[in-house]
Design a protein around this motif. Structure first.
Motif, PDB file in Angstrom:
ATOM      1  N   LEU A  10       0.844  -1.192   0.000  1.00 21.37           N
ATOM      2  CA  LEU A  10       0.000   0.000   0.000  1.00 21.37           C
ATOM      3  C   LEU A  10       0.881   1.244   0.000  1.00 21.37           C
ATOM      4  O   LEU A  10       1.982   1.226   0.566  1.00 21.37           O
ATOM      5  CB  LEU A  10      -0.878   0.034   1.250  1.00 21.37           C
ATOM      6  CG  LEU A  10      -1.786  -1.166   1.496  1.00 21.37           C
ATOM      7  CD1 LEU A  10      -1.915  -1.436   2.978  1.00 21.37           C
ATOM      8  CD2 LEU A  10      -3.150  -0.915   0.907  1.00 21.37           C
ATOM      9  N   GLN A  16       2.538   4.378   1.389  1.00 26.20           N
ATOM     10  CA  GLN A  16       2.792   4.692   2.791  1.00 26.20           C
ATOM     11  C   GLN A  16       1.854   5.778   3.324  1.00 26.20           C
ATOM     12  O   GLN A  16       1.325   5.664   4.437  1.00 26.20           O
ATOM     13  CB  GLN A  16       4.244   5.144   2.978  1.00 26.20           C
ATOM     14  CG  GLN A  16       5.268   4.043   2.813  1.00 26.20           C
ATOM     15  CD  GLN A  16       6.665   4.516   3.164  1.00 26.20           C
ATOM     16  OE1 GLN A  16       6.863   5.336   4.063  1.00 26.20           O
ATOM     17  NE2 GLN A  16       7.652   3.999   2.452  1.00 26.20           N
ATOM     18  N   ARG A  68      -1.148   6.670   2.362  1.00 32.76           N
ATOM     19  CA  ARG A  68      -2.552   6.257   2.489  1.00 32.76           C
ATOM     20  C   ARG A  68      -2.731   5.273   3.648  1.00 32.76           C
ATOM     21  O   ARG A  68      -3.727   5.320   4.367  1.00 32.76           O
ATOM     22  CB  ARG A  68      -3.044   5.649   1.173  1.00 32.76           C
ATOM     23  CG  ARG A  68      -3.041   6.656   0.018  1.00 32.76           C
ATOM     24  CD  ARG A  68      -3.740   6.112  -1.200  1.00 32.76           C
ATOM     25  NE  ARG A  68      -5.161   5.935  -0.951  1.00 32.76           N
ATOM     26  CZ  ARG A  68      -5.976   5.267  -1.777  1.00 32.76           C
ATOM     27  NH1 ARG A  68      -5.491   4.693  -2.860  1.00 32.76           N
ATOM     28  NH2 ARG A  68      -7.245   5.152  -1.489  1.00 32.76           N
ATOM     29  N   LEU A  69      -1.769   4.384   3.826  1.00 29.85           N
ATOM     30  CA  LEU A  69      -1.836   3.459   4.951  1.00 29.85           C
ATOM     31  C   LEU A  69      -1.727   4.220   6.270  1.00 29.85           C
ATOM     32  O   LEU A  69      -2.496   3.980   7.207  1.00 29.85           O
ATOM     33  CB  LEU A  69      -0.708   2.435   4.839  1.00 29.85           C
ATOM     34  CG  LEU A  69      -0.547   1.460   6.008  1.00 29.85           C
ATOM     35  CD1 LEU A  69      -1.813   0.665   6.249  1.00 29.85           C
ATOM     36  CD2 LEU A  69       0.631   0.522   5.762  1.00 29.85           C
ATOM     37  N   ARG A  70      -0.782   5.144   6.344  1.00 28.16           N
ATOM     38  CA  ARG A  70      -0.610   5.951   7.565  1.00 28.16           C
ATOM     39  C   ARG A  70      -1.888   6.710   7.905  1.00 28.16           C
ATOM     40  O   ARG A  70      -2.353   6.707   9.047  1.00 28.16           O
ATOM     41  CB  ARG A  70       0.538   6.938   7.353  1.00 28.16           C
ATOM     42  CG  ARG A  70       0.836   7.839   8.538  1.00 28.16           C
ATOM     43  CD  ARG A  70       1.648   9.033   8.102  1.00 28.16           C
ATOM     44  NE  ARG A  70       0.919   9.839   7.121  1.00 28.16           N
ATOM     45  CZ  ARG A  70       1.454  10.821   6.416  1.00 28.16           C
ATOM     46  NH1 ARG A  70       2.733  11.108   6.561  1.00 28.16           N
ATOM     47  NH2 ARG A  70       0.731  11.497   5.543  1.00 28.16           N
ATOM     48  N   MET A  97      -7.777  -5.832  10.141  1.00 25.85           N
ATOM     49  CA  MET A  97      -7.354  -5.584   8.762  1.00 25.85           C
ATOM     50  C   MET A  97      -7.952  -6.657   7.881  1.00 25.85           C
ATOM     51  O   MET A  97      -7.736  -7.852   8.108  1.00 25.85           O
ATOM     52  CB  MET A  97      -5.828  -5.602   8.662  1.00 25.85           C
ATOM     53  CG  MET A  97      -5.302  -5.354   7.256  1.00 25.85           C
ATOM     54  SD  MET A  97      -3.489  -5.274   7.212  1.00 25.85           S
ATOM     55  CE  MET A  97      -3.074  -6.951   7.676  1.00 25.85           C
ATOM     56  N   CYS A 142       2.628   2.697  11.957  1.00 21.67           N
ATOM     57  CA  CYS A 142       2.192   3.599  10.888  1.00 21.67           C
ATOM     58  C   CYS A 142       2.651   5.034  11.107  1.00 21.67           C
ATOM     59  O   CYS A 142       2.744   5.804  10.151  1.00 21.67           O
ATOM     60  CB  CYS A 142       0.671   3.527  10.733  1.00 21.67           C
ATOM     61  SG  CYS A 142       0.132   1.968   9.983  1.00 21.67           S
ATOM     62  N   THR A 184       5.758   2.394  -1.377  1.00 26.50           N
ATOM     63  CA  THR A 184       4.897   1.408  -0.740  1.00 26.50           C
ATOM     64  C   THR A 184       5.446   0.897   0.585  1.00 26.50           C
ATOM     65  O   THR A 184       6.643   0.906   0.835  1.00 26.50           O
ATOM     66  CB  THR A 184       4.659   0.202  -1.671  1.00 26.50           C
ATOM     67  OG1 THR A 184       5.915  -0.410  -1.976  1.00 26.50           O
ATOM     68  CG2 THR A 184       3.952   0.614  -2.935  1.00 26.50           C
TER      69      THR A 184
END
Length: 370
Positions: free
Chosen positions: A128, A130, A132-134, A158, A206, A215
């Motif tokens: 993913l 970084q 957007r995941l964070r 998740m 995160c 990613t």
């Protein structure tokens, strides 16, 4: 062991692995940073017994080796140095740290008792961006429970399907769901996989991610999770147990809804909350009429009234919320406009974007007498 590296590079590495240091370590070994030489560099590793963070730092290795240094002292020293730093650790694990006329010795320890870094081979693996995941994880953290009597709810759920990754937090009063659309490869015959990661640790991992499209890769086995990004690897044990089927909680329809500008709404909530906190129940009352939403709060010291213009083509509707629970949700909305959907004044209120489905929040109202 003998190596040299740039102080800023070592400092950056120590800042990352320091996320795994506990303020109250249960064992002396958890106060240390493991330093080991690898090809063209060194690896720094810290753990608190529940998570492990390891990162690689570019360095010129003169002699190979491995040792543990007191992490806080070593990290504070490196932060006060600049330029090239030369570190030499003898067979008794005493380190000489030299840089630009500075020479400091630090006593380290043998690395034999340091926990092994696990080998995580995945049931599934996803990559993913970084940023957007964070952002997705940070916007559900408020809804993750801290009640250890329901340990499974202290985790971040998740879920991965071929078209999206979902991150869910649920504490019994609020539900937070963030989606990241994408194309994800699952093992043959699987159309959905899930894991529950300890919420505190997922949040810590995160927070290290950058504001970049580069990613981060998450790998899950049956018992463990590994997150890798840049030159860093993070490990933790997954929670076991049955997570609540949140899909059964989400309303599939609504009797009424209202669209709001997020900034106007959060401003009104925060002003009214000043008075709500003075009351016994920290309560905000919302009333919806044809062209107006009113937000009221009452306390012995006074009262607050906020009016927002809205379009609401339904019968008058009244509902009340705990001010903190409602504020937590709206603060984590990341669209200019949002939609609140209602059924009754005692059933959960659903908050979602006007367009799209990147987030879904649910907040329970408070039952009050008219």
């Amino acid at each position: 062991m003998h190596f040299s590296a740039n102080a800023s590079d070592i400092n950056a590495g120590m800042s990352l692995v320091g996320h795994a240091l506990s303020a109250r370590p249960t064992r002396a070994i958890f106060e240390g940073v493991l330093i080991e030489t690898v090809d063209d560099g060194i690896c720094l590793t810290c753990t608190d017994g529940e998570m492990i963070i390891r990162t690689r730092v570019n360095a010129m290795v003169v002699d190979e080796g491995v040792a543990i240094m007191p992490a806080k002292l070593f990290g504070e020293l490196i932060r006060k140095l600049s330029g090239e730093v030369d570190v030499e650790i003898d067979k008794k694990f005493r380190a000489e740290v030299r840089a630009q006329g500075s020479n400091t010795s630090i006593q380290g320890t043998d690395a034999s008792e340091f926990p092994d870094v696990p080998d995580v081979r995945g049931e599934f693996q996803i990559s993913l961006p970084q940023n957007r995941l964070r952002d997705a994880v940070s916007r559900i953290m408020f809804a993750i429970s801290t009640d250890e009597t329901r340990r499974i709810l202290t985790g971040c759920l998740m879920e991965v399907s071929p078209t999206e990754a979902r991150f869910v937090g649920l504490d019994g009063f609020r539900l937070a769901l963030q989606r990241i659309a994408g194309e994800y490869q699952l093992p043959e015959g699987k159309d959905n996989l899930a894991a529950v990661v300890p919420g505190r640790i997922m949040g810590e991992f995160c927070r290290m991610l950058g504001d970049t499209e580069e990613t981060a890769t998450i790998t899950c086995s049956k018992a463990r999770m590994m997150m890798t990004f840049d030159n860093t690897e993070c490990f933790t044990t997954l929670l076991t147990g049955e997570y609540i089927d949140y899909r059964k909680i989400l309303p599939t329809s609504s009797l009424s809804e209202v669209k709001l500008r997020r900034d106007d709404f959060i401003g009104a909530i925060e002003r009214a909350s000043l008075m709500a906190r003075e009351g016994k129940n920290n309560l905000l009352r919302l009333t919806l009429r044809d062209k107006e939403m009113t937000i009221t709060a009452n306390a012995e010291r006074g009262a607050a009234l906020e009016r927002l213009p809205v379009s609401y083509p339904y019968d008058e509707f009244k509902i009340a919320f705990n001010a903190r629970y409602l504020s937590d949700v709206v603060r984590n909305v990341d669209t200019d406009e949002m939609c609140m959907r209602f059924n009754t004044n005692v059933s959960p209120c659903l908050i979602a974007p006007v367009d799209g489905n990147q987030y879904t929040y649910l907040v329970l109202p408070v039952r009050v007498q008219n």
